[in-house]
Write a protein that holds these residues in place. Structure first.
Motif, PDB file in Angstrom:
ATOM      1  N   MET A 314       0.833  -1.198   0.000  1.00 14.72           N
ATOM      2  CA  MET A 314       0.000   0.000   0.000  1.00 14.72           C
ATOM      3  C   MET A 314       0.868   1.248   0.000  1.00 14.72           C
ATOM      4  SD  MET A 314      -3.190   0.851  -0.112  1.00 14.72           S
ATOM      5  CE  MET A 314      -4.634   1.583   0.623  1.00 14.72           C
ATOM      6  N   LEU A 315       1.958   1.207   0.733  1.00 20.00           N
ATOM      7  CA  LEU A 315       2.871   2.345   0.768  1.00 20.00           C
ATOM      8  C   LEU A 315       3.455   2.597  -0.620  1.00 20.00           C
ATOM      9  CD1 LEU A 315       3.994   4.389   2.770  1.00 20.00           C
ATOM     10  CD2 LEU A 315       5.911   2.830   3.184  1.00 20.00           C
ATOM     11  N   ALA A 316       3.780   1.529  -1.341  1.00 24.31           N
ATOM     12  CA  ALA A 316       4.300   1.672  -2.701  1.00 24.31           C
ATOM     13  C   ALA A 316       3.259   2.323  -3.611  1.00 24.31           C
ATOM     14  CB  ALA A 316       4.712   0.308  -3.249  1.00 24.31           C
ATOM     15  N   LEU A 317       2.010   1.893  -3.491  1.00 23.90           N
ATOM     16  CA  LEU A 317       0.945   2.475  -4.315  1.00 23.90           C
ATOM     17  C   LEU A 317       0.692   3.935  -3.943  1.00 23.90           C
ATOM     18  CD1 LEU A 317      -1.627  -0.469  -4.467  1.00 23.90           C
ATOM     19  CD2 LEU A 317      -0.130   0.342  -6.301  1.00 23.90           C
ATOM     20  N   ALA A 318       0.725   4.237  -2.646  1.00 30.86           N
ATOM     21  CA  ALA A 318       0.499   5.615  -2.200  1.00 30.86           C
ATOM     22  C   ALA A 318       1.596   6.539  -2.714  1.00 30.86           C
ATOM     23  CB  ALA A 318       0.421   5.670  -0.679  1.00 30.86           C
ATOM     24  N   LEU A 319       2.852   6.083  -2.620  1.00 33.13           N
ATOM     25  CA  LEU A 319       3.960   6.896  -3.121  1.00 33.13           C
ATOM     26  C   LEU A 319       3.882   7.042  -4.642  1.00 33.13           C
ATOM     27  CD1 LEU A 319       6.884   5.501  -0.918  1.00 33.13           C
ATOM     28  CD2 LEU A 319       5.731   7.716  -0.703  1.00 33.13           C
ATOM     29  N   GLY A 320       3.485   5.961  -5.318  1.00 35.06           N
ATOM     30  CA  GLY A 320       3.313   6.040  -6.764  1.00 35.06           C
ATOM     31  C   GLY A 320       2.220   7.008  -7.159  1.00 35.06           C
ATOM     32  N   SER A 321       1.139   7.014  -6.398  1.00 35.42           N
ATOM     33  CA  SER A 321       0.046   7.943  -6.667  1.00 35.42           C
ATOM     34  C   SER A 321       0.470   9.383  -6.408  1.00 35.42           C
ATOM     35  CB  SER A 321      -1.165   7.578  -5.809  1.00 35.42           C
ATOM     36  OG  SER A 321      -2.276   8.394  -6.105  1.00 35.42           O
ATOM     37  N   ALA A 322       1.267   9.578  -5.339  1.00 36.31           N
ATOM     38  CA  ALA A 322       1.774  10.929  -5.052  1.00 36.31           C
ATOM     39  C   ALA A 322       2.655  11.423  -6.196  1.00 36.31           C
ATOM     40  CB  ALA A 322       2.545  10.926  -3.733  1.00 36.31           C
ATOM     41  N   TRP A 323       3.495  10.522  -6.738  1.00 38.88           N
ATOM     42  CA  TRP A 323       4.316  10.895  -7.898  1.00 38.88           C
ATOM     43  C   TRP A 323       3.441  11.216  -9.103  1.00 38.88           C
ATOM     44  CZ3 TRP A 323       4.410   8.186 -12.542  1.00 38.88           C
ATOM     45  CH2 TRP A 323       5.338   8.653 -13.479  1.00 38.88           C
ATOM     46  N   ALA A 324       2.400  10.402  -9.303  1.00 36.13           N
ATOM     47  CA  ALA A 324       1.522  10.607 -10.455  1.00 36.13           C
ATOM     48  C   ALA A 324       0.853  11.977 -10.415  1.00 36.13           C
ATOM     49  CB  ALA A 324       0.459   9.510 -10.501  1.00 36.13           C
ATOM     50  N   ALA A 325       0.578  12.476  -9.202  1.00 35.91           N
ATOM     51  CA  ALA A 325      -0.091  13.778  -9.074  1.00 35.91           C
ATOM     52  C   ALA A 325       0.746  14.905  -9.652  1.00 35.91           C
ATOM     53  CB  ALA A 325      -0.411  14.055  -7.606  1.00 35.91           C
ATOM     54  N   THR A 326       2.045  14.652  -9.829  1.00 34.26           N
ATOM     55  CA  THR A 326       2.922  15.687 -10.397  1.00 34.26           C
ATOM     56  C   THR A 326       3.013  15.603 -11.913  1.00 34.26           C
ATOM     57  OG1 THR A 326       4.947  14.330 -10.260  1.00 34.26           O
ATOM     58  CG2 THR A 326       4.306  15.575  -8.285  1.00 34.26           C
ATOM     59  N   ARG A 327       2.384  14.607 -12.516  1.00 29.15           N
ATOM     60  CA  ARG A 327       2.474  14.397 -13.955  1.00 29.15           C
ATOM     61  C   ARG A 327       1.258  14.965 -14.664  1.00 29.15           C
ATOM     62  NH1 ARG A 327       7.446  12.758 -15.375  1.00 29.15           N
ATOM     63  NH2 ARG A 327       6.579  11.636 -17.173  1.00 29.15           N
ATOM     64  N   ALA A 328       1.485  15.584 -15.792  1.00 23.34           N
ATOM     65  CA  ALA A 328       0.397  16.244 -16.519  1.00 23.34           C
ATOM     66  C   ALA A 328      -0.624  15.243 -17.063  1.00 23.34           C
ATOM     67  CB  ALA A 328       0.977  17.068 -17.671  1.00 23.34           C
ATOM     68  N   THR A 329      -0.202  14.007 -17.341  1.00 25.63           N
ATOM     69  CA  THR A 329      -1.110  13.027 -17.955  1.00 25.63           C
ATOM     70  C   THR A 329      -1.973  12.281 -16.941  1.00 25.63           C
ATOM     71  OG1 THR A 329       0.679  11.394 -17.872  1.00 25.63           O
ATOM     72  CG2 THR A 329       0.415  12.650 -19.923  1.00 25.63           C
ATOM     73  N   ALA A 330      -1.733  12.467 -15.649  1.00 29.90           N
ATOM     74  CA  ALA A 330      -2.462  11.712 -14.629  1.00 29.90           C
ATOM     75  C   ALA A 330      -3.925  12.127 -14.576  1.00 29.90           C
ATOM     76  CB  ALA A 330      -1.818  11.913 -13.265  1.00 29.90           C
ATOM     77  N   ASP A 331      -4.791  11.139 -14.323  1.00 30.02           N
ATOM     78  CA  ASP A 331      -6.219  11.395 -14.119  1.00 30.02           C
ATOM     79  C   ASP A 331      -6.429  11.591 -12.616  1.00 30.02           C
ATOM     80  OD1 ASP A 331      -8.950  11.450 -13.927  1.00 30.02           O
ATOM     81  OD2 ASP A 331      -9.297   9.748 -15.249  1.00 30.02           O
ATOM     82  N   ASN A 332      -6.359  12.835 -12.173  1.00 30.42           N
ATOM     83  CA  ASN A 332      -6.387  13.124 -10.739  1.00 30.42           C
ATOM     84  C   ASN A 332      -7.747  12.917 -10.090  1.00 30.42           C
ATOM     85  OD1 ASN A 332      -3.641  13.757 -10.393  1.00 30.42           O
ATOM     86  ND2 ASN A 332      -3.949  15.801 -11.240  1.00 30.42           N
ATOM     87  N   ARG A 333      -8.774  12.643 -10.891  1.00 35.43           N
ATOM     88  CA  ARG A 333     -10.080  12.298 -10.298  1.00 35.43           C
ATOM     89  C   ARG A 333      -9.951  11.061  -9.418  1.00 35.43           C
ATOM     90  NH1 ARG A 333     -13.870  11.132 -15.054  1.00 35.43           N
ATOM     91  NH2 ARG A 333     -11.986  10.052 -15.732  1.00 35.43           N
ATOM     92  N   LEU A 334      -9.092  10.136  -9.825  1.00 40.56           N
ATOM     93  CA  LEU A 334      -8.881   8.913  -9.046  1.00 40.56           C
ATOM     94  C   LEU A 334      -8.261   9.221  -7.692  1.00 40.56           C
ATOM     95  CD1 LEU A 334      -7.565   7.019 -12.134  1.00 40.56           C
ATOM     96  CD2 LEU A 334      -9.502   6.202 -10.780  1.00 40.56           C
ATOM     97  N   LEU A 335      -7.344  10.166  -7.672  1.00 41.12           N
ATOM     98  CA  LEU A 335      -6.720  10.561  -6.406  1.00 41.12           C
ATOM     99  C   LEU A 335      -7.727  11.271  -5.509  1.00 41.12           C
ATOM    100  CD1 LEU A 335      -4.274  10.850  -4.571  1.00 41.12           C
ATOM    101  CD2 LEU A 335      -3.647  12.919  -5.844  1.00 41.12           C
ATOM    102  N   TRP A 336      -8.536  12.148  -6.082  1.00 38.78           N
ATOM    103  CA  TRP A 336      -9.545  12.851  -5.276  1.00 38.78           C
ATOM    104  C   TRP A 336     -10.514  11.860  -4.633  1.00 38.78           C
ATOM    105  CZ3 TRP A 336     -10.839  16.696  -9.800  1.00 38.78           C
ATOM    106  CH2 TRP A 336      -9.749  17.550  -9.972  1.00 38.78           C
ATOM    107  N   LEU A 337     -10.916  10.859  -5.393  1.00 44.03           N
ATOM    108  CA  LEU A 337     -11.844   9.867  -4.849  1.00 44.03           C
ATOM    109  C   LEU A 337     -11.167   9.037  -3.763  1.00 44.03           C
ATOM    110  CD1 LEU A 337     -14.767   8.971  -5.228  1.00 44.03           C
ATOM    111  CD2 LEU A 337     -13.966   7.236  -6.837  1.00 44.03           C
ATOM    112  N   ALA A 338      -9.893   8.719  -3.956  1.00 42.33           N
ATOM    113  CA  ALA A 338      -9.155   7.983  -2.922  1.00 42.33           C
ATOM    114  C   ALA A 338      -9.062   8.804  -1.638  1.00 42.33           C
ATOM    115  CB  ALA A 338      -7.761   7.623  -3.433  1.00 42.33           C
ATOM    116  N   LEU A 339      -8.791  10.094  -1.777  1.00 50.27           N
ATOM    117  CA  LEU A 339      -8.710  10.963  -0.598  1.00 50.27           C
ATOM    118  C   LEU A 339     -10.054  11.054   0.115  1.00 50.27           C
ATOM    119  CD1 LEU A 339      -6.479  13.845  -2.027  1.00 50.27           C
ATOM    120  CD2 LEU A 339      -5.801  12.016  -0.452  1.00 50.27           C
TER     121      LEU A 339
END
Length: 499
Positions: A314-339
């Motif tokens: 889970m820590l690996a996925l969380a860190l990966g998601s945090a990195w993804a939030a810095t990328r222009a191509t990421a679909d941040n709706r998924l992160l908002w729903l996770a939060l």
């Protein structure tokens, strides 16, 4: 130059060698593998794989070339091999649910449902899972309790994997490494929630429905998603917590708000009709029972989600998601729903946060260059296969479930464990049990007994007068008690008669 001892050993296990000696050795090795594999089925041991691994090592050049060709021609094979191993092991050693699904299935066999199943406990003013109880109960009366459990587990696992893979491939587009990236993400997610998928609770189906929002396309797709959401909502009183998944559908904000309003109105109407407007009272009842838990009585489902976040996968996925939030191509709706689900601070929602993190990470890799040669792809598939094979060993097995056959009319005390649910499951329509599915709904005396059992002790004075005929536990220590007589043992569990 003469061959080395290692080379001679490899030639002995060469599956393609014309030598009669090598052919005999290969056949004997395969037969040994089959025998060891059959003997290891009951224990979940991986020893049966050793002879086959020896053959793979001895023939790895041709073996890898064959695999590389298959993976190159058929991308789906990358996922099929590891998942096939996991499913095969589930078929060889049948899994078991260990909590709510068992009592949902069992409730169909008592005329009064839950009211006839439990003693010394309060019950909600209305059923909290009416459609789910009706559905699995009907299946259980037709197929039997155990086949119904396995069918629901297969539906929960299969539906989740299909939706996750379809969503991942859509987010990755035509990425050349899409199959491998999806496999890695799926294995990480299953490491976290495979056990929860096998519980096949209503919330698991709501999780899959929520993720399927990424797949909604066109009016027909939206209508199907809405209908499925409302049908699932009639089976689960907390379904509205998953309705913010409208964020994932491809639509304007105005359209999403309209869909959310439709789902909430539809759910409220359905539950108003099913409960005569008592759903609010039922919700208040649930919160009241949680408050009634005696001091020191805790339920793992309600523990802080931080405990889940600290798991390595889970820590690996969380860190990966945090990195993804810095990328222009990421679909941040998924992160908002996770939060949003993280705000609950309950471990039970780790089951939806994990796939949301994983899909968010994959969305950021859509245009990323991922150098992956054919041999490395085979290595990843091999590691994923081993991971899922080992993971399957940790899934609770049906043969380890306490399954004591009790006389009709028995009144049974258990710890707050799988025995609470399996006793009803394997004695459908025959017995009564305490505690129930919410420990806070039990009387204070029963809670004290359950708490004592969790600590390895039982007070005969507290037990006296509660009319229990049997006790099922696996925690008691110390000298035998005057109020109990041992009747039977099974897979580490003990059945006691209560004097």
């Amino acid at each position: 130059m003469s061959p080395t001892p290692l080379a001679r050993l490899r030639s002995l296990f060469d599956m393609y060698s014309p030598s009669p000696v090598s052919r005999v050795v290969v056949l004997v090795t395969m037969a040994l593998g089959v025998v060891l594999l059959a003997g290891a089925v009951s224990t979940g041991s991986g020893i049966g794989a050793l002879p086959f691994l020896l053959l793979v090592w001895a023939n790895h050049e041709r073996f890898l070339a064959t695999l590389d060709g298959l993976f190159e021609r058929h991308g789906w094979f990358v996922l099929a091999v590891p998942l096939g191993v996991f499913v095969a092991k589930m078929l060889m050693v049948p899994p078991t649910a260990s909590d709510d699904l068992l009592r949902h299935i069992a409730s169909a066999f008592w005329p009064g449902g839950y009211a006839d199943m439990y003693v010394h406990t309060a019950l909600p003013p209305v059923e909290l899972y009416p459609a789910f109880d009706w559905f699995v109960g009907g299946l259980a009366r037709s197929l039997g309790p155990a086949p119904t459990m396995w069918l629901m587990q297969a539906l929960a696992f299969g539906a989740f994997v299909w939706v996750f893979v379809a969503a991942a491939r859509r987010l990755l587009g035509g990425h050349p490494a899409a199959s491998v990236l999806t496999l890695v993400a799926l294995v990480l997610v299953l490491e976290i929630m495979a056990g929860r998928l096998m519980l096949a609770r209503p919330e698991i189906f709501m999780t899959t429905w929520a993720l399927a929002g990424l797949l909604v396309s066109g009016r027909v797709g939206l209508a199907a998603w809405l209908a499925t959401g409302l049908a699932s909502g009639s089976a689960y009183w907390l379904a509205p917590l998953y309705f913010p998944a409208v964020l994932l559908i491809a639509a304007s904000w105005r359209a999403r708000l309209g869909v959310l309003a439709f789902l909430l109105a539809g759910w409220a109407t359905l539950w108003g009709l099913m409960t005569g407007g008592a759903i609010v009272d039922a919700a208040l009842w649930t919160f009241a029972q949680v408050a009634n838990r005696i001091p020191g009585m805790a339920v793992s489902e309600n523990m802080s989600i931080v405990n889940v976040l600290l798991a390595p996968q889970m820590l690996a996925l969380a860190l990966g998601s945090a990195w993804a939030a810095t990328r222009a191509t990421a679909d941040n709706r998924l992160l908002w729903l996770a939060l949003y689900f993280l705000l609950s601070n309950q471990a039970r929602y780790g089951g939806i946060v994990a796939p949301l993190f994983a899909l968010h990470l994959l969305s950021a890799l859509r245009t990323a260059a991922v150098p992956l040669s054919a041999p490395w792809r085979s290595v990843v598939v091999a590691m994923a296969t081993v991971s899922l094979s080992l993971l399957s060993n940790g899934i609770p097995r049906y043969q380890m479930l306490p399954r004591f056959d009790l006389p009709e009319g028995s009144v049974v005390l258990t710890g707050f464990s799988e025995a609470t649910y399996s006793t009803l499951f394997v004695n459908p329509g025959k017995v009564k049990v305490a505690p129930a599915f919410e420990i806070g709904a039990a009387s204070a005396r029963v809670q004290e007994l359950v708490q004592g059992l969790s600590q390895g002790r039982l007070d005969c004075g507290t037990l006296n007068g509660l009319a229990f005929t049997h006790l099922i536990e696996n925690t008691l220590t110390g000298a035998s008690l005057p109020c109990l007589t041992l009747d039977a043992t099974q897979a580490g569990w003990r059945l006691w008669r209560v004097h």
